[in-house]
Enzyme design. Structure first.
Site, short mmCIF file in Angstrom:
data_model
loop_
_atom_site.label_atom_id
_atom_site.label_comp_id
_atom_site.label_asym_id
_atom_site.label_seq_id
_atom_site.Cartn_x
_atom_site.Cartn_y
_atom_site.Cartn_z
N HIS A 1 33.05 26.56 41.27
CA HIS A 1 33.33 27.03 39.91
C HIS A 1 32.90 28.47 39.71
O HIS A 1 32.10 29.02 40.47
CB HIS A 1 32.64 26.12 38.87
CG HIS A 1 31.16 25.97 39.09
ND1 HIS A 1 30.65 25.06 39.98
CD2 HIS A 1 30.10 26.60 38.55
CE1 HIS A 1 29.34 25.15 39.98
NE2 HIS A 1 28.96 26.09 39.12
N ARG B 1 26.88 30.60 47.13
CA ARG B 1 27.90 31.48 46.56
C ARG B 1 29.05 31.68 47.53
O ARG B 1 28.86 31.67 48.74
CB ARG B 1 27.29 32.83 46.18
CG ARG B 1 26.22 32.67 45.11
CD ARG B 1 25.63 34.01 44.68
NE ARG B 1 24.53 33.78 43.74
CZ ARG B 1 23.27 33.57 44.10
NH1 ARG B 1 22.94 33.57 45.39
NH2 ARG B 1 22.35 33.36 43.19
ZN LIG Z 1 26.92 26.74 38.78
#
Ligand SMILES: [Zn+2]
Length: 411
Positions: free
Chosen positions: A264, A283
């Site tokens: 997300h 990430r």
């Molecule tokens: Zn998050």
């Protein structure tokens, strides 16, 4: 119950107006203010102001008496820590694309990095703690995000619509295997492309998105988002990954639950976020921070399709965002301008109450009374009696209630 002051986090993607306005400070603020943390996170705990004017951190309060503050069940289950963190997010710019580990992955990753001797605060540490980090984000204004993989049939259509020779080969790969495995193959290929290949492909993709937006094509909103990310990160593989994710717009009061593995990226808007008390973030790019692609690929869940939008299930006078996660539960109480009904909140804490509109009065049988205005919050330890709450004044009022998961409340 005691008044709680949130801790302001000044990340570059924050807004200079939203949080200062909420707290009644001058706007714009000198620096972007991105998050307001209400919780007992060791990195930045909220503070309780005592009647004598002194301040003490919620972390110290919980540490001094975990069983009294959290209740026995909650304290035992979470090792004496408050299991959730409540935040206000004020995003002016997109955040990084990320996913969070499951409880098992977090425990394993934490043990591995401890054994490897990587300091817990090192920039390249993926797992600073051994805990899962499920999140729920609930819009206060219109809130925009990318979340979860889009149905691959629709992604194939999107990629064919934007028509780029450089993508043609990849489109056919996904069209030949339009399922989670096909998505995993394409995502892995894109996210590991050499920089030279990215530098050739990305400008072509961005040009194609410009054309599609100009023509008012079916995927104009998706393409605009890709362009926005490409402008900020023109050489980043995360821009390609963004082509694969659902573009979600939440209206005020609507929420998304982001379980372990969900990829997300928050784009823009103001929201309440409730999450497990963890910093485990993997990430995918679009950030100057540490990116570990092999570790991300171990964690990402390639299940695909529309993300369910939660609107809050009616439960008495409240709307509850049910997720089944043991760490937290978020619910919401709204009063319109004539509705002055009284709502009872049981005394099974621990909980944080945050007023996001108007003004409310909280009072219990022991004579404690607290008035909360927009932006103000209270900490209610598990040992507190039940409390009643109603709106005051003539405005609409709104109160969010953050508690631990239902199974862990009570003594
Ligand atoms: Zn998050």
């Amino acid at each position: 119950m005691e008044l709680l002051q949130g801790a302001v986090r000044a990340y570059a993607w924050g807004s200079r107006t939203t949080i200062p306005e909420l707290l009644g400070r001058p706007v714009p603020s000198p620096h972007p203010e991105a998050e307001l943390w209400y919780g007992a996170h060791p990195g930045d705990p909220a503070r309780v102001r005592r009647a004598d004017g002194s301040e003490v951190s919620l972390l110290e309060i919980v540490d001094a008496d975990p069983h009294g503050q959290l209740g026995t069940r909650c304290a035992d289950r979470w090792d004496g820590r408050l299991p959730f963190l409540l935040k206000i997010l004020a995003a002016e710019e997109p955040l990084s694309m990320q996913a969070h580990p499951s409880a098992e992955q977090a425990a394993e990753g934490y043990a591995r990095e401890e054994a490897a001797g990587i300091p817990r605060d090192a920039a390249n540490r993926n797992y600073p703690d051994p805990t899962a980090k499920p999140e729920l984000v609930c819009a206060l204004t219109e809130f925009h995000a990318l979340a979860g993989f889009r149905d691959p049939y629709r992604t194939v259509r999107l990629l064919r619509e934007i028509e780029t020779p450089g993508l043609a080969h990849y489109v056919e790969l996904l069209a030949g295997q339009p399922d989670p495995d096909g998505l995993r193959a394409l995502f892995t290929t894109w996210i590991t492309l050499p920089q030279s290949a990215l530098d050739e492909l990305l400008p072509e993709v961005l040009d194609a998105c410009v054309r599609h937006v100009r023509e008012g094509g079916e995927f104009a909103v998706e393409c605009r988002t890709v362009l926005q990310l490409g402008e900020a990160h023109p050489r980043d593989a995360g821009v390609l990954a963004a082509l694969l994710l659902n573009r979600v717009t939440l209206r005020s009061g609507e929420a998304l639950y982001l379980p372990a593995g969900n990829l997300h990226l928050y784009l823009y808007g103001t929201a309440i976020e409730i999450l497990a008390n963890s910093d485990n973030i993997l990430r995918c790019g679009l950030t100057p921070k540490h990116v570990d692609v092999p570790e991300l690929l171990r964690v990402v869940d390639f299940q695909c399709g529309d993300m369910p939008v939660l609107t809050g299930e009616p439960d008495g006078s409240a709307a509850v965002y049910r997720t089944g996660t043991p760490e937290f539960q978020l619910s919401r109480v709204d009063w319109d301008s004539v509705d002055r009904r009284e709502v009872e909140l049981d005394g099974s804490g621990p909980e944080i109450l945050l007023c996001t509109a108007g003004e409310v009065l909280l009072y219990d049988d022991e004579g404690t009374k607290v008035e909360l205005r927009r932006g103000e919050s209270v900490w209610r330890p598990a040992s507190d009696p039940a409390v009643r709450v109603r709106a005051v004044g003539e405005e609409v009022a709104q109160l969010f209630r953050a508690t631990s998961g239902t199974s862990l409340r009570g003594h």
